[in-house]
Design a protein around this motif. Structure first.
Motif, PDB file in Angstrom:
ATOM      1  N   GLU A  38      50.297   7.998  79.679  1.00  0.00           N
ATOM      2  CA  GLU A  38      48.896   8.623  80.055  1.00  0.00           C
ATOM      3  C   GLU A  38      49.135  10.127  80.564  1.00  0.00           C
ATOM      4  OE1 GLU A  38      47.370   6.231  82.774  1.00  0.00           O
ATOM      5  OE2 GLU A  38      47.110   4.427  81.870  1.00  0.00           O
ATOM      6  N   VAL A  39      48.394  10.808  80.405  1.00  0.00           N
ATOM      7  CA  VAL A  39      48.603  12.126  80.735  1.00  0.00           C
ATOM      8  C   VAL A  39      47.483  12.928  81.071  1.00  0.00           C
ATOM      9  CG1 VAL A  39      48.650  13.432  78.451  1.00  0.00           C
ATOM     10  CG2 VAL A  39      49.920  14.645  80.095  1.00  0.00           C
ATOM     11  N   SER A  40      47.745  13.894  82.136  1.00  0.00           N
ATOM     12  CA  SER A  40      46.496  15.095  82.479  1.00  0.00           C
ATOM     13  C   SER A  40      47.191  16.369  83.173  1.00  0.00           C
ATOM     14  CB  SER A  40      45.840  14.505  83.878  1.00  0.00           C
ATOM     15  OG  SER A  40      44.989  15.276  84.524  1.00  0.00           O
ATOM     16  N   GLY A  41      46.464  17.342  82.724  1.00  0.00           N
ATOM     17  CA  GLY A  41      47.191  18.599  83.070  1.00  0.00           C
ATOM     18  C   GLY A  41      45.992  19.566  83.460  1.00  0.00           C
ATOM     19  N   LYS A  42      46.209  20.518  84.407  1.00  0.00           N
ATOM     20  CA  LYS A  42      45.308  21.481  84.876  1.00  0.00           C
ATOM     21  C   LYS A  42      46.140  22.696  85.452  1.00  0.00           C
ATOM     22  CE  LYS A  42      41.616  21.521  88.193  1.00  0.00           C
ATOM     23  NZ  LYS A  42      40.377  21.911  87.280  1.00  0.00           N
ATOM     24  N   SER A  43      45.363  23.622  85.278  1.00  0.00           N
ATOM     25  CA  SER A  43      45.775  24.915  85.637  1.00  0.00           C
ATOM     26  C   SER A  43      44.813  25.752  86.479  1.00  0.00           C
ATOM     27  CB  SER A  43      46.326  26.015  84.672  1.00  0.00           C
ATOM     28  OG  SER A  43      46.982  27.006  84.989  1.00  0.00           O
ATOM     29  N   ARG A  60      59.376  23.084  88.571  1.00  0.00           N
ATOM     30  CA  ARG A  60      59.913  21.927  88.915  1.00  0.00           C
ATOM     31  C   ARG A  60      59.343  20.772  88.197  1.00  0.00           C
ATOM     32  NH1 ARG A  60      60.085  22.291  95.620  1.00  0.00           N
ATOM     33  NH2 ARG A  60      61.493  24.154  95.741  1.00  0.00           N
ATOM     34  N   ILE A  61      60.324  19.546  88.194  1.00  0.00           N
ATOM     35  CA  ILE A  61      59.909  18.153  87.640  1.00  0.00           C
ATOM     36  C   ILE A  61      60.065  17.180  88.776  1.00  0.00           C
ATOM     37  CG2 ILE A  61      60.174  16.504  85.859  1.00  0.00           C
ATOM     38  CD1 ILE A  61      60.947  18.887  84.098  1.00  0.00           C
ATOM     39  N   TYR A  62      59.354  16.433  89.088  1.00  0.00           N
ATOM     40  CA  TYR A  62      59.168  15.355  90.233  1.00  0.00           C
ATOM     41  C   TYR A  62      59.145  14.097  89.390  1.00  0.00           C
ATOM     42  CZ  TYR A  62      58.944  18.874  93.845  1.00  0.00           C
ATOM     43  OH  TYR A  62      58.922  19.723  94.734  1.00  0.00           O
ATOM     44  N   LEU A  63      60.016  13.022  89.889  1.00  0.00           N
ATOM     45  CA  LEU A  63      59.621  11.674  89.717  1.00  0.00           C
ATOM     46  C   LEU A  63      59.087  10.870  90.842  1.00  0.00           C
ATOM     47  CD1 LEU A  63      60.218   9.153  87.665  1.00  0.00           C
ATOM     48  CD2 LEU A  63      62.583   8.911  88.632  1.00  0.00           C
ATOM     49  N   ILE A  64      58.073  10.366  90.410  1.00  0.00           N
ATOM     50  CA  ILE A  64      57.413   9.254  91.517  1.00  0.00           C
ATOM     51  C   ILE A  64      57.815   7.721  90.924  1.00  0.00           C
ATOM     52  CG2 ILE A  64      55.274   8.463  92.767  1.00  0.00           C
ATOM     53  CD1 ILE A  64      54.500  11.470  92.335  1.00  0.00           C
ATOM     54  N   ARG A  65      58.471   6.991  91.671  1.00  0.00           N
ATOM     55  CA  ARG A  65      58.703   5.803  91.166  1.00  0.00           C
ATOM     56  C   ARG A  65      58.999   4.768  92.385  1.00  0.00           C
ATOM     57  NH1 ARG A  65      64.207   5.113  87.892  1.00  0.00           N
ATOM     58  NH2 ARG A  65      62.859   5.617  86.083  1.00  0.00           N
ATOM     59  N   ALA A  66      58.341   3.633  92.418  1.00  0.00           N
ATOM     60  CA  ALA A  66      58.304   2.710  93.453  1.00  0.00           C
ATOM     61  C   ALA A  66      58.049   3.376  94.593  1.00  0.00           C
ATOM     62  CB  ALA A  66      59.809   2.029  93.642  1.00  0.00           C
ATOM     63  N   ALA A 110      63.073   5.394  81.422  1.00  0.00           N
ATOM     64  CA  ALA A 110      61.534   5.435  81.925  1.00  0.00           C
ATOM     65  C   ALA A 110      61.287   3.754  82.265  1.00  0.00           C
ATOM     66  CB  ALA A 110      60.823   5.865  80.863  1.00  0.00           C
ATOM     67  N   LEU A 111      60.652   3.845  83.434  1.00  0.00           N
ATOM     68  CA  LEU A 111      60.166   2.343  83.866  1.00  0.00           C
ATOM     69  C   LEU A 111      58.606   2.292  83.902  1.00  0.00           C
ATOM     70  CD1 LEU A 111      62.815   1.702  86.662  1.00  0.00           C
ATOM     71  CD2 LEU A 111      62.854   1.121  84.122  1.00  0.00           C
ATOM     72  N   PRO A 112      58.119   1.139  83.707  1.00  0.00           N
ATOM     73  CA  PRO A 112      56.699   1.205  83.665  1.00  0.00           C
ATOM     74  C   PRO A 112      55.917   1.650  85.078  1.00  0.00           C
ATOM     75  CG  PRO A 112      57.687  -0.993  82.728  1.00  0.00           C
ATOM     76  CD  PRO A 112      58.745   0.016  83.140  1.00  0.00           C
ATOM     77  N   ASN A 113      55.067   2.513  85.301  1.00  0.00           N
ATOM     78  CA  ASN A 113      54.481   2.969  86.382  1.00  0.00           C
ATOM     79  C   ASN A 113      55.223   4.208  86.989  1.00  0.00           C
ATOM     80  OD1 ASN A 113      52.654   0.986  86.458  1.00  0.00           O
ATOM     81  ND2 ASN A 113      54.155  -0.460  87.474  1.00  0.00           N
ATOM     82  N   ASP A 114      56.218   4.671  86.442  1.00  0.00           N
ATOM     83  CA  ASP A 114      56.756   5.904  86.445  1.00  0.00           C
ATOM     84  C   ASP A 114      55.611   6.973  86.339  1.00  0.00           C
ATOM     85  OD1 ASP A 114      59.380   4.997  87.081  1.00  0.00           O
ATOM     86  OD2 ASP A 114      60.147   5.888  85.331  1.00  0.00           O
ATOM     87  N   ILE A 115      55.641   8.212  87.320  1.00  0.00           N
ATOM     88  CA  ILE A 115      55.023   9.082  87.237  1.00  0.00           C
ATOM     89  C   ILE A 115      55.617  10.426  87.246  1.00  0.00           C
ATOM     90  CG2 ILE A 115      52.960  10.532  88.296  1.00  0.00           C
ATOM     91  CD1 ILE A 115      51.719   8.072  89.203  1.00  0.00           C
ATOM     92  N   VAL A 142      53.922   6.701  82.954  1.00  0.00           N
ATOM     93  CA  VAL A 142      54.594   5.720  81.957  1.00  0.00           C
ATOM     94  C   VAL A 142      53.880   4.243  82.230  1.00  0.00           C
ATOM     95  CG1 VAL A 142      56.573   4.614  81.071  1.00  0.00           C
ATOM     96  CG2 VAL A 142      56.702   7.055  81.695  1.00  0.00           C
ATOM     97  N   THR A 143      53.400   3.604  81.297  1.00  0.00           N
ATOM     98  CA  THR A 143      52.614   2.282  81.264  1.00  0.00           C
ATOM     99  C   THR A 143      53.250   1.358  80.346  1.00  0.00           C
ATOM    100  OG1 THR A 143      50.526   2.886  79.931  1.00  0.00           O
ATOM    101  CG2 THR A 143      50.662   3.534  82.082  1.00  0.00           C
ATOM    102  N   ASP A 144      53.414   0.131  80.496  1.00  0.00           N
ATOM    103  CA  ASP A 144      53.797  -0.992  79.666  1.00  0.00           C
ATOM    104  C   ASP A 144      52.563  -1.325  78.820  1.00  0.00           C
ATOM    105  OD1 ASP A 144      55.179  -2.760  78.538  1.00  0.00           O
ATOM    106  OD2 ASP A 144      55.190  -4.424  80.183  1.00  0.00           O
ATOM    107  N   LEU A 145      52.806  -0.917  77.320  1.00  0.00           N
ATOM    108  CA  LEU A 145      51.774  -1.176  76.361  1.00  0.00           C
ATOM    109  C   LEU A 145      51.586  -2.584  76.458  1.00  0.00           C
ATOM    110  CD1 LEU A 145      50.537   0.550  74.375  1.00  0.00           C
ATOM    111  CD2 LEU A 145      52.192  -0.371  72.532  1.00  0.00           C
ATOM    112  N   PRO A 146      50.312  -3.092  76.389  1.00  0.00           N
ATOM    113  CA  PRO A 146      49.770  -4.529  76.560  1.00  0.00           C
ATOM    114  C   PRO A 146      50.309  -5.097  75.140  1.00  0.00           C
ATOM    115  CG  PRO A 146      48.101  -3.072  77.044  1.00  0.00           C
ATOM    116  CD  PRO A 146      49.232  -2.392  76.638  1.00  0.00           C
TER     117      PRO A 146
END
Length: 274
Positions: A6-11, A132-138, A193-198, A252-256
């Motif tokens: 899933e993705v969203s971008g804004k400037s 920059r690039i950030y990882l949001i995990r757990a 990549a892990l499910p729910n990573d942002i 990143v999401t787990d595909l059903p």
């Protein structure tokens, strides 16, 4: 495990400047995401950043069945994905230099760049400059890139503290950028990549005004990625907004299972947004 994106971008132009020299773009079908922050004045910065985004996207769109042309020397110890990102950025550097050499007020233009490539259950990151690039995990946030800026180089060498760097008048001096040299050194990395990573890709219009902990809070509490982007940009504007502000959020999401079995929706959809 099959993953979806899933993705969203804004400037946003911010509160002070009259034109936006940031650009971003992505193609979810190919799993490529890019943010550039241009510089150069007289609209040259927005030209450089657009060249950066367009060239990287085109590099992957023109690849023959996932076989990426090599530009420059491969970076040992990293995946084909990471080296493809490096090649694409080197090509973008050459394109910026080419257009700048044609004159028309664009001499000296340049741009930062951050890029992410997601393939199957893996992702690669690459960057030049201080975007920059950030990882949001757990529930935690981690910066994946090191700023190519004068003040952060001094911090790494122990000549300046982070606190001093944050208020330094030299904050805007970067030591690597697209268009500054005939060849450009690209930093890359690989990870699973892990499910729910942002992943958050951002220009410094966000990161110099909003602390990491605040970014984490805003992303975690927002109901959607669109809402999170809006909240991030608003936070930067509330702290002055003296620069253009750009954010791209990738979840990143787990595909059903039923989509894996019956097709349902494609894990990647083509989109190019700027």
């Amino acid at each position: 495990m099959s993953l979806s994106i899933e993705v969203s971008g804004k400037s946003d132009v911010g509160c002070v400047r009259t034109n936006n020299e940031d650009n971003f773009g992505y193609d979810t079908q190919l799993g490529i995401f890019v943010v550039c922050d241009g510089m150069g004045g007289q609209a040259a910065g927005e030209v450089a950043s657009k060249i950066g985004v367009d060239t990287v996207l085109d590099y992957f769109r023109q690849a023959d069945r996932g076989k990426y042309p090599t530009i420059g020397d491969p970076i040992e110890g990293f995946s084909d994905r990471a080296n493809a990102l490096a090649s694409a950025i080197r090509k973008a550097n050459s394109e910026v230099i080419k257009v700048a050499s044609e004159g028309t007020g664009k001499t000296g233009m340049g741009s930062t760049i951050v890029a992410v490539l997601v393939k199957e259950n893996f992702l690669s990151v690459a960057h030049v400059g201080d975007s920059r690039i950030y990882l949001i995990r757990a529930g935690n946030i981690q910066q994946l890139t090191n700023d190519h800026s004068l003040v952060m180089e001094q911090v790494r060498r122990g000549l300046m503290t982070i606190e001093e760097a944050e208020v330094s008048h030299m904050q805007n001096i970067i030591i690597r950028a697209l268009g500054s040299e005939a060849t450009v050194e690209v930093d890359v990395d690989d990870m699973v990549a892990l499910p729910n990573d942002i992943l958050l890709l951002a220009s410094d219009g966000l990161t110099k005004h909003v602390k990491d902990a605040k970014m984490l809070e805003l992303v975690k509490t927002a109901p959607t990625l669109d809402a999170a982007n809006a909240a991030l940009i608003q936070a930067a504007k509330e702290h002055g907004g003296d620069d253009n502000i750009t954010c791209v959020l990738i979840r990143v999401t787990d595909l059903p299972w039923y989509k894996r079995w019956f097709g349902g929706a494609q894990p990647f959809k083509r989109q190019n947004s700027m």
